[in-house]
Write a protein that holds these residues in place. Structure first.
Motif, PDB file in Angstrom:
ATOM      1  N   HIS A   1       0.043  -1.082   0.341  1.00  0.00           N
ATOM      2  CA  HIS A   1       0.425  -0.319   0.380  1.00  0.00           C
ATOM      3  C   HIS A   1       0.755   1.239   0.326  1.00  0.00           C
ATOM      4  O   HIS A   1       0.250   2.306  -0.844  1.00  0.00           O
ATOM      5  CB  HIS A   1      -0.895   0.069   1.268  1.00  0.00           C
ATOM      6  CG  HIS A   1      -1.524   1.358   1.234  1.00  0.00           C
ATOM      7  ND1 HIS A   1      -2.950   1.053  -0.036  1.00  0.00           N
ATOM      8  CD2 HIS A   1      -1.982   2.079   1.800  1.00  0.00           C
ATOM      9  CE1 HIS A   1      -3.189   2.509   0.401  1.00  0.00           C
ATOM     10  NE2 HIS A   1      -3.002   3.156   1.431  1.00  0.00           N
ATOM     11  N   SER A   2       2.281   1.180   1.180  1.00  0.00           N
ATOM     12  CA  SER A   2       2.733   2.713   1.310  1.00  0.00           C
ATOM     13  C   SER A   2       3.606   2.770  -0.437  1.00  0.00           C
ATOM     14  O   SER A   2       3.905   4.008  -0.420  1.00  0.00           O
ATOM     15  CB  SER A   2       3.561   2.468   2.453  1.00  0.00           C
ATOM     16  OG  SER A   2       4.480   1.333   2.106  1.00  0.00           O
ATOM     17  N   HIS A   3       4.369   2.012  -1.026  1.00  0.00           N
ATOM     18  CA  HIS A   3       4.535   1.959  -2.156  1.00  0.00           C
ATOM     19  C   HIS A   3       6.343   2.278  -1.211  1.00  0.00           C
ATOM     20  O   HIS A   3       7.643   2.179  -2.151  1.00  0.00           O
ATOM     21  CB  HIS A   3       4.275   3.048  -2.844  1.00  0.00           C
ATOM     22  CG  HIS A   3       3.393   2.974  -4.039  1.00  0.00           C
ATOM     23  ND1 HIS A   3       3.458   2.826  -4.783  1.00  0.00           N
ATOM     24  CD2 HIS A   3       2.417   1.903  -3.980  1.00  0.00           C
ATOM     25  CE1 HIS A   3       2.323   2.660  -5.639  1.00  0.00           C
ATOM     26  NE2 HIS A   3       1.600   2.918  -4.940  1.00  0.00           N
TER      27      HIS A   3
ATOM     28  N   LYS B   1       5.365   4.075 -10.526  1.00  0.00           N
ATOM     29  CA  LYS B   1       7.143   4.740  -8.967  1.00  0.00           C
ATOM     30  C   LYS B   1       6.102   5.795  -8.807  1.00  0.00           C
ATOM     31  O   LYS B   1       4.637   7.224  -9.013  1.00  0.00           O
ATOM     32  CB  LYS B   1       8.062   5.285 -10.155  1.00  0.00           C
ATOM     33  CG  LYS B   1       8.354   5.887  -9.834  1.00  0.00           C
ATOM     34  CD  LYS B   1       9.888   6.195  -9.542  1.00  0.00           C
ATOM     35  CE  LYS B   1      11.195   6.500  -9.072  1.00  0.00           C
ATOM     36  NZ  LYS B   1      11.839   5.870  -8.027  1.00  0.00           N
ATOM     37  N   ARG B   2       6.018   5.943  -7.616  1.00  0.00           N
ATOM     38  CA  ARG B   2       4.974   6.809  -6.080  1.00  0.00           C
ATOM     39  C   ARG B   2       6.239   7.963  -6.533  1.00  0.00           C
ATOM     40  O   ARG B   2       7.147   8.047  -4.675  1.00  0.00           O
ATOM     41  CB  ARG B   2       4.623   6.667  -5.476  1.00  0.00           C
ATOM     42  CG  ARG B   2       4.246   7.340  -4.374  1.00  0.00           C
ATOM     43  CD  ARG B   2       3.724   6.915  -3.846  1.00  0.00           C
ATOM     44  NE  ARG B   2       1.886   6.385  -4.342  1.00  0.00           N
ATOM     45  CZ  ARG B   2       1.132   5.806  -2.958  1.00  0.00           C
ATOM     46  NH1 ARG B   2       1.782   5.406  -1.972  1.00  0.00           N
ATOM     47  NH2 ARG B   2       0.293   5.240  -3.308  1.00  0.00           N
ATOM     48  N   GLY B   3       6.426   9.863  -6.869  1.00  0.00           N
ATOM     49  CA  GLY B   3       7.282  10.547  -6.167  1.00  0.00           C
ATOM     50  C   GLY B   3       8.880  10.132  -6.160  1.00  0.00           C
ATOM     51  O   GLY B   3       8.888   8.972  -7.095  1.00  0.00           O
ATOM     52  N   THR B   4       9.876   9.810  -5.035  1.00  0.00           N
ATOM     53  CA  THR B   4      10.685  10.071  -5.194  1.00  0.00           C
ATOM     54  C   THR B   4      11.392   8.349  -4.394  1.00  0.00           C
ATOM     55  O   THR B   4      12.101   7.953  -4.160  1.00  0.00           O
ATOM     56  CB  THR B   4      12.111  10.798  -4.198  1.00  0.00           C
ATOM     57  OG1 THR B   4      11.547  10.566  -3.300  1.00  0.00           O
ATOM     58  CG2 THR B   4      12.471  11.784  -4.800  1.00  0.00           C
ATOM     59  N   LEU B   5      10.209   7.673  -3.930  1.00  0.00           N
ATOM     60  CA  LEU B   5      10.505   6.028  -3.964  1.00  0.00           C
ATOM     61  C   LEU B   5      10.811   5.024  -4.385  1.00  0.00           C
ATOM     62  O   LEU B   5      10.701   5.605  -5.422  1.00  0.00           O
ATOM     63  CB  LEU B   5       9.328   5.648  -3.057  1.00  0.00           C
ATOM     64  CG  LEU B   5       8.074   6.432  -2.223  1.00  0.00           C
ATOM     65  CD1 LEU B   5       6.638   6.139  -1.610  1.00  0.00           C
ATOM     66  CD2 LEU B   5       9.347   6.416  -0.710  1.00  0.00           C
TER      67      LEU B   5
END
Length: 247
Positions: free
Chosen positions: A104-106, A127-131
């Motif tokens: 869920h949080s990636h 891809k989520r943001g810079t994660l």
């Protein structure tokens, strides 16, 4: 003799994306564990066809995913698992479960709590943001397991390496910003000095007086005065550009 080791790929939050590098890793594994948010039925069926698939329903798995459980208990090679898409949905009573998997949080996360592994493999698809994109492989043999974290972007190794690199990038960005601010401030000061010396030059003030009385850097003042003589029709910005060019 013991049984052959079992490699279990642990992934989550693919969101309809199955990257080639992930597929290559899945091909080396015996089973796939997916902690939800397939996002598309097509991706679910593609994963289901290759190897045995242990899966739960994510918050973005709607309609087609009605047959998937929200919480799943299962066992692989003598190791007992429980899985839900969100950590908050893991029940408080875990019994003899050895590995808890969620997503869920990636964001990749692994914790040992009371001898039990809590694992979020992060996202290996969307891809989520810079994660950083990530997944894990659990190797099971004779009722015991080992965990391998796989970072799918260049330069990442262990979780500690990833955290250190993110912090280094943050510091690097901050340092670049600070350097840029310092340079901008310096450029403004030199531009102001250039405009001042240009006015004095145009008023026929001598070079010696200008060098002695304009600022704390006589050498710089002399260079600017000389450029005013070479570039008589130039403005302060043009003189500063010439000064920067070192000519």
């Amino acid at each position: 003799m013991g049984r052959e080791p079992i490699r279990a790929a642990v992934i989550a939050d693919t969101h309809g994306v199955l990257r080639p590098e992930v597929e290559r890793i899945l091909e080396t594994c015996d089973v796939i564990i997916h902690a939800g948010d397939f996002d598309t039925q097509m991706l679910y069926h593609k994963l289901e066809v290759g190897q045995p698939l242990f899966a739960v329903r994510g918050n973005n798995d709607r309609g087609w995913s009605g047959g998937l459980p929200g919480i799943k208990r299962f066992e692989i090679g003598g190791v007992k698992f429980i899985m839900a898409h969100e950590r908050t949905n893991i029940p408080g009573s875990l019994g003899d479960v050895q590995v808890v998997i969620f997503g869920h949080s990636h964001m990749y996360q692994q914790q040992e709590i009371n001898g039990r592994l809590w694992l979020n493999p992060g996202s290996c698809g969307y891809k989520r943001g810079t994660l950083p994109l990530s997944m894990a492989v659990i190797t099971i043999e004779d009722g015991a397991y080992t965990l391998e974290t796989i970072w799918l972007e260049k330069g990442y190794g262990t979780p500690e390496d990833a955290i250190a690199k993110r912090e280094k990038l943050k510091r690097s960005r901050y340092e670049r910003q600070q350097k840029r601010h310092i340079q901008e401030k310096k450029d403004k000061e030199i531009l102001f000095l250039t405009a001042k010396i240009l006015r004095l030059y145009q008023a026929d003030v001598s070079r010696a007086w200008v060098v002695k009385n304009t600022g704390d850097d006589p050498e710089l003042a002399g260079k600017i005065y000389d450029l005013c003589g070479v570039m008589e029709t130039a403005d302060a910005h043009q003189i500063l550009a010439k000064l920067r060019a070192g000519t």
